[in-house]
Design an enzyme around this catalytic site. Structure first.
Site, PDB file in Angstrom:
ATOM      1  N   ASP A  47       0.825  -1.204   0.000  1.00 52.28           N
ATOM      2  CA  ASP A  47       0.000   0.000   0.000  1.00 52.28           C
ATOM      3  C   ASP A  47       0.864   1.261   0.000  1.00 52.28           C
ATOM      4  O   ASP A  47       1.838   1.348   0.752  1.00 52.28           O
ATOM      5  CB  ASP A  47      -0.864  -0.027   1.278  1.00 52.28           C
ATOM      6  CG  ASP A  47      -1.810   1.135   1.360  1.00 52.28           C
ATOM      7  OD1 ASP A  47      -2.785   1.153   0.601  1.00 52.28           O
ATOM      8  OD2 ASP A  47      -1.577   2.041   2.192  1.00 52.28           O
ATOM      9  N   GLU A  62       1.460  -0.587  -5.094  1.00 51.27           N
ATOM     10  CA  GLU A  62       0.434   0.402  -5.438  1.00 51.27           C
ATOM     11  C   GLU A  62       1.177   1.640  -5.916  1.00 51.27           C
ATOM     12  O   GLU A  62       1.528   2.519  -5.134  1.00 51.27           O
ATOM     13  CB  GLU A  62      -0.436   0.741  -4.224  1.00 51.27           C
ATOM     14  CG  GLU A  62      -1.624   1.608  -4.639  1.00 51.27           C
ATOM     15  CD  GLU A  62      -2.199   2.464  -3.526  1.00 51.27           C
ATOM     16  OE1 GLU A  62      -3.335   2.936  -3.690  1.00 51.27           O
ATOM     17  OE2 GLU A  62      -1.526   2.689  -2.504  1.00 51.27           O
TER      18      GLU A  62
HETATM   19  C1  NOJ Z   1      -4.254   3.239  -0.600  1.00 48.63           C
HETATM   20  C2  NOJ Z   1      -5.414   2.339  -0.308  1.00 48.63           C
HETATM   21  O1  NOJ Z   1      -5.752   1.646  -1.471  1.00 48.63           O
HETATM   22  C3  NOJ Z   1      -6.519   3.215   0.206  1.00 48.63           C
HETATM   23  O2  NOJ Z   1      -7.747   2.531   0.300  1.00 48.63           O
HETATM   24  C4  NOJ Z   1      -6.094   3.766   1.540  1.00 48.63           C
HETATM   25  O3  NOJ Z   1      -7.087   4.660   2.010  1.00 48.63           O
HETATM   26  C5  NOJ Z   1      -4.758   4.499   1.430  1.00 48.63           C
HETATM   27  N1  NOJ Z   1      -3.783   3.802   0.630  1.00 48.63           N
HETATM   28  C6  NOJ Z   1      -4.163   4.687   2.795  1.00 48.63           C
HETATM   29  O4  NOJ Z   1      -3.693   3.463   3.294  1.00 48.63           O
END
Ligand code: NOJ
Length: 610
Positions: free
Chosen positions: A263, A325
């Site tokens: 993430d 991500e």
């Molecule tokens: C990316 C995640 O996909 C999202 O859902 C989240 O709110 C943020 N990162 C913070 O962790």
């Protein structure tokens, strides 16, 4: 919500006007030439040597919304286990489960308070172990979401860190004394966050609104939080943090998970000088100044951590995978996340350039798919069109079109996802055409940014509604009187059961594409070469034949009018003459056997040439 917008990309409102209700057109005129089913046939022998993730289809599950096994209105791990047969029949290779760790659930699990357990609302550690074991029997690997940029403010690490400046964990997070409120160059924005005569050290804005700095009276300091204030950022300049994070990853690798989706991984580091971000003009949904992210995102230091993380993952057998991500501005930036030609960082940083063009523009897709094919130093692309942070692709690409056109456009999207050389990542519900169902009243919103940002930012509830399995109570998702988010009204006709029974459904389109991809060495490894490159209506490409298997041609009409094209695979060095159709949603093209084709509006056609 649209997370790329949070990461300073075009806003959700720029992308589309939000969703209208959708009724599934069960008796569409689509016809599918190929009738194979997506069983887990073994991949052709010559291709089994490649690591599993190279040819994988990965399926993201938002655990709150997939299947409720205990009637509390919320999905859970045992619910996922119950649905493994479905996942296997779809032909997926791995599931990525959004965070299921103990958490106060401020950001629905992206605020972890214990990395080495399961939140009771999702089950127990034993349930997770059973899911991993049962998944193995179904050839479905389990990938966990690992949130390393921040923890919950209720994690013991942060509680200790915030308790005093002398606590050994104080330096595990990013603390700063701030500035005197009456000092020079303090902006009005900083003054809004004044405490005890001090203001945040700079103009950094949280992606979820307000200053990115939160005051803690006990230590007389501000801490940095990229996301909600309940998600303090870890200090990755402290080696103890890296050790603790890697230990948490090992905890799960030891239990047999196939890897992690990392993430917000580009934001691990912040500028040590805490320089002000340049303002970029205007304000965000919460009314804060828009600022750049040059001092908080994608800092070079992160790559040292990633190389060490990769070495750790590689020390385990079975090709454990690291998925990033990675919302990045261009392909060159993406290549760095692989380690370029050294191939020593992430195996699969997500390519957000292809799936989030948010525009049905063949030229854009042509360029971006081609970039992924040619500009990442021989690494493996990972395409994704849907996730839990963005309006569903059904709406992003289908908005403003008729229901029948939306059906066809969804097939185009699925075809692009599943017919290039890229590893594919999909999101629960995309396979049946689930629609973004954004709340219409602020009092119904669950996602906090939808509450603070209303009405400009309505949050991400719309893309997180329960999976639609059948036409029974709550779409077969739960037996509870109410579910955590409402089941969309269209579930009576838009569900897995109904689409399984309809050979022309979007679900069966996916199954056929998945089976074709799995069983055809050309689809697995053939180079992707663009054709007809000046065509602004039709995207076409060829996959070069592999191991004696014929080349595969793909042609997609991105317009509402018929398009006649003449494909010229010779331009890609492919000399065959005999053309055959493998799969199409256009009845008129079922028997197509020529390189000149008339594609009906929004038609998809896949053929071979020998
Ligand atoms: C990316 C995640 O996909 C999202 O859902 C989240 O709110 C943020 N990162 C913070 O962790």
């Amino acid at each position: 919500m649209n997370l790329p917008s949070l990461l300073r990309r075009p806003s959700r409102t720029q992308l589309l006007a939000l969703t209208a209700a959708f009724v599934f057109a069960a008796s569409s005129s689509f016809s599918i030439a190929q009738t194979t089913t997506a069983t887990k046939a073994p991949v052709a022998a010559t291709h089994t040597a490649a690591p599993w993730w190279k040819h994988a289809l990965i399926y993201e599950i938002y655990p709150r919304s997939f299947q409720d096994s205990n009637g509390d209105g919320m999905g859970d791990l045992n619910g996922i286990t119950q649905r493994l047969d479905y996942l296997q029949s779809l032909g997926i290779d791995a599931i990525w489960i959004a965070p299921m760790y103990p958490s106060p659930q401020v950001d629905f699990g992206y605020d972890i308070s214990d990395y080495e357990n399961v939140d009771p609302q999702y089950g127990t550690l034993a349930d997770m172990e059973r899911l991993i074991a049962q998944g193995k029997k179904h050839n479905v690997r389990v990938i966990l979401d690992m949130v390393l940029n921040h923890t919950s403010d209720k994690h013991q690490w942060f509680i200790d860190s915030a308790s005093s400046r002398t606590n050994p964990k104080h330096d595990w997070y990013v603390w700063n004394d701030g500035l005197p409120a009456d000092g020079p160059n303090v902006t009005a924005f900083q003054k809004r966050f004044e405490h005890e005569g001090r203001v945040p050290p700079n103009n950094w804005v949280s992606l979820f609104g307000g200053s990115a700095w939160e005051w803690v009276p006990a230590v007389h300091q501000f801490y940095y939080h990229e996301f909600y204030k309940q998600q303090p950022d870890l200090n990755w300049r402290n080696p103890a943090v890296e050790k603790a994070a890697f230990d948490a990853m090992r905890f799960w690798l030891d239990r047999g998970v196939a890897g992690f989706r990392l993430d917000a991984i580009p934001t691990l580091f912040e500028d040590p000088q805490l320089r002000n971000e340049p303002e970029t003009g205007g304000t965000n949904a919460q009314g804060d100044p828009n600022v750049s992210d040059i001092y908080t995102n994608n800092l070079p230091e992160v790559h040292d951590v990633i190389r060490r993380m990769r070495a750790m993952a590689d020390s385990y057998p079975g090709n454990r995978v690291l998925i990033g991500e990675t919302y990045l501005p261009n392909i060159a930036a993406l290549d760095k996340w692989y380690g370029g030609a050294k191939h020593n960082e992430l195996q699969l940083p997500m390519d957000m350039q292809v799936g989030f063009t948010n525009k049905l523009d063949p030229a854009l897709f042509r360029q971006r798919i081609n970039d992924a094919e040619t500009k990442i130093s021989g690494n493996q692309p990972l395409f994704v069109f849907d996730n839990h942070d963005n309006v569903r692709s059904w709406d992003r690409y289908g908005d403003g079109h008729t229901q029948q056109e939306k059906q066809s456009i969804a097939r185009i999207v699925a075809t692009m996802l599943l017919t290039t050389r890229a590893t594919a990542l999909t999101y629960y519900g995309a396979e049946i055409g689930m629609v973004t169902s954004t709340p219409t009243r602020v009092e119904d919103v669950k996602d906090p940014i939808g509450i603070t940002g209303w009405p400009k930012e309505k949050g991400r509830d719309g893309e997180r509604t329960p999976m639609q399995w059948d036409d029974s109570l709550n779409a077969g998702f739960s037996t509870a009187a109410t579910t955590w988010l409402p089941v969309p009204d269209n579930y009576k006709t838009l569900n897995v059961k109904a689409e399984s029974a309809d050979p022309d459904s979007l679900l069966n389109w996916h199954k056929k594409l998945i089976a074709m991809r799995r069983n055809n060495p050309t689809m697995l490894d053939g180079q992707t070469i663009m054709l007809d490159e000046s065509n602004n209506a039709v995207l076409s490409y060829v996959r070069k034949g592999v191991a004696g298997h014929p080349a595969v041609l793909v042609a997609l009409n991105f317009t509402a009018t018929p398009q006649t094209i003449t494909l010229d695979p010779k331009s890609a060095g492919i000399t065959g003459k005999s053309v055959g159709t493998i799969l199409t949603d256009a009845p008129s093209l079922k028997q197509a056997s020529s390189l000149t084709l008339t594609l009906p509006p929004f038609a998809s056609w896949i053929g071979t040439i020998n």
